[in-house]
Write a protein that holds these residues in place. Structure first.
Motif, PDB file in Angstrom:
ATOM      1  N   ARG A   4     -23.746  18.925  -0.848  1.00  0.00           N
ATOM      2  CA  ARG A   4     -22.556  18.488  -0.126  1.00  0.00           C
ATOM      3  C   ARG A   4     -22.087  19.574   0.845  1.00  0.00           C
ATOM      4  O   ARG A   4     -21.744  19.294   1.985  1.00  0.00           O
ATOM      5  N   THR A  46     -10.367  24.113  -2.279  1.00  0.00           N
ATOM      6  CA  THR A  46     -10.337  22.940  -3.149  1.00  0.00           C
ATOM      7  C   THR A  46      -9.394  23.160  -4.318  1.00  0.00           C
ATOM      8  O   THR A  46      -8.601  22.280  -4.660  1.00  0.00           O
ATOM      9  N   THR A  50      -6.123  20.872  -5.286  1.00  0.00           N
ATOM     10  CA  THR A  50      -6.194  20.043  -6.491  1.00  0.00           C
ATOM     11  C   THR A  50      -5.302  20.556  -7.615  1.00  0.00           C
ATOM     12  O   THR A  50      -5.326  20.009  -8.709  1.00  0.00           O
ATOM     13  N   LYS A 106      -7.978  13.699   2.290  1.00  0.00           N
ATOM     14  CA  LYS A 106      -8.343  13.113   1.004  1.00  0.00           C
ATOM     15  C   LYS A 106      -8.946  11.738   1.248  1.00  0.00           C
ATOM     16  O   LYS A 106      -8.340  10.889   1.919  1.00  0.00           O
ATOM     17  N   ASN A 109     -11.776   8.221  -2.737  1.00  0.00           N
ATOM     18  CA  ASN A 109     -12.153   8.635  -4.097  1.00  0.00           C
ATOM     19  C   ASN A 109     -11.373   9.858  -4.583  1.00  0.00           C
ATOM     20  O   ASN A 109     -11.634  10.370  -5.646  1.00  0.00           O
ATOM     21  N   ASN A 111     -11.384  12.861  -3.057  1.00  0.00           N
ATOM     22  CA  ASN A 111     -12.051  14.103  -2.682  1.00  0.00           C
ATOM     23  C   ASN A 111     -11.444  14.647  -1.388  1.00  0.00           C
ATOM     24  O   ASN A 111     -11.182  13.879  -0.454  1.00  0.00           O
ATOM     25  N   TRP A 112     -11.274  15.962  -1.307  1.00  0.00           N
ATOM     26  CA  TRP A 112     -10.767  16.614  -0.092  1.00  0.00           C
ATOM     27  C   TRP A 112     -11.956  17.005   0.772  1.00  0.00           C
ATOM     28  O   TRP A 112     -12.751  17.864   0.406  1.00  0.00           O
TER      29      TRP A 112
END
Length: 116
Positions: A4, A46, A50, A106, A109, A111-112
């Motif tokens: 990723r 991250t 989060t 974001k 799902n 995810n950032w």
């Protein structure tokens, strides 16, 4: 995760300084950061996003003991599901900090993701 990050490195374009768009991989190289440094910086970003609801002024420091690089990431703005991050980095023990701004949004799902 590494795939990723590699995808992000290959595909993301950021705006830096005087509105000059460059590929993320080039920005990282020009700043003296290694791909490993970027992974540590990205993990700090991250973790910052989060660890509760993001708000302006929140900050997190990071250090890569393997390369001597270090820095901080700070939330500069929050707009909807996107945040502007302000990075101050000192690559490989260089005492002169460099500034970079990134943006993460974001996705559906949760995810950032880095976005232009």
């Amino acid at each position: 995760m590494k795939a990723r990050i590699s995808l992000v490195l290959a595909a993301v374009v950021l705006t830096v300084g005087a509105v000059q768009a460059k590929p993320l991989s080039r920005i990282i190289a020009e700043m003296g950061l290694s791909p490993q440094d970027f992974e540590v910086l990205s993990a700090a970003s991250t973790a910052l996003l989060t660890s509760g609801a993001p708000s302006v002024g929140q900050e997190r420091a990071w250090t890569n003991d393997a390369t001597g690089s270090k820095g901080t990431v700070r939330i500069g703005a929050v707009q909807g599901n996107c945040v502007s991050l302000e990075h101050s980095v000192e690559p490989g023990g260089d005492e002169q900090a460099r500034q970079v701004r990134t943006r993460r949004c974001k996705d559906a799902n949760g995810n950032w993701l880095l976005t232009p």
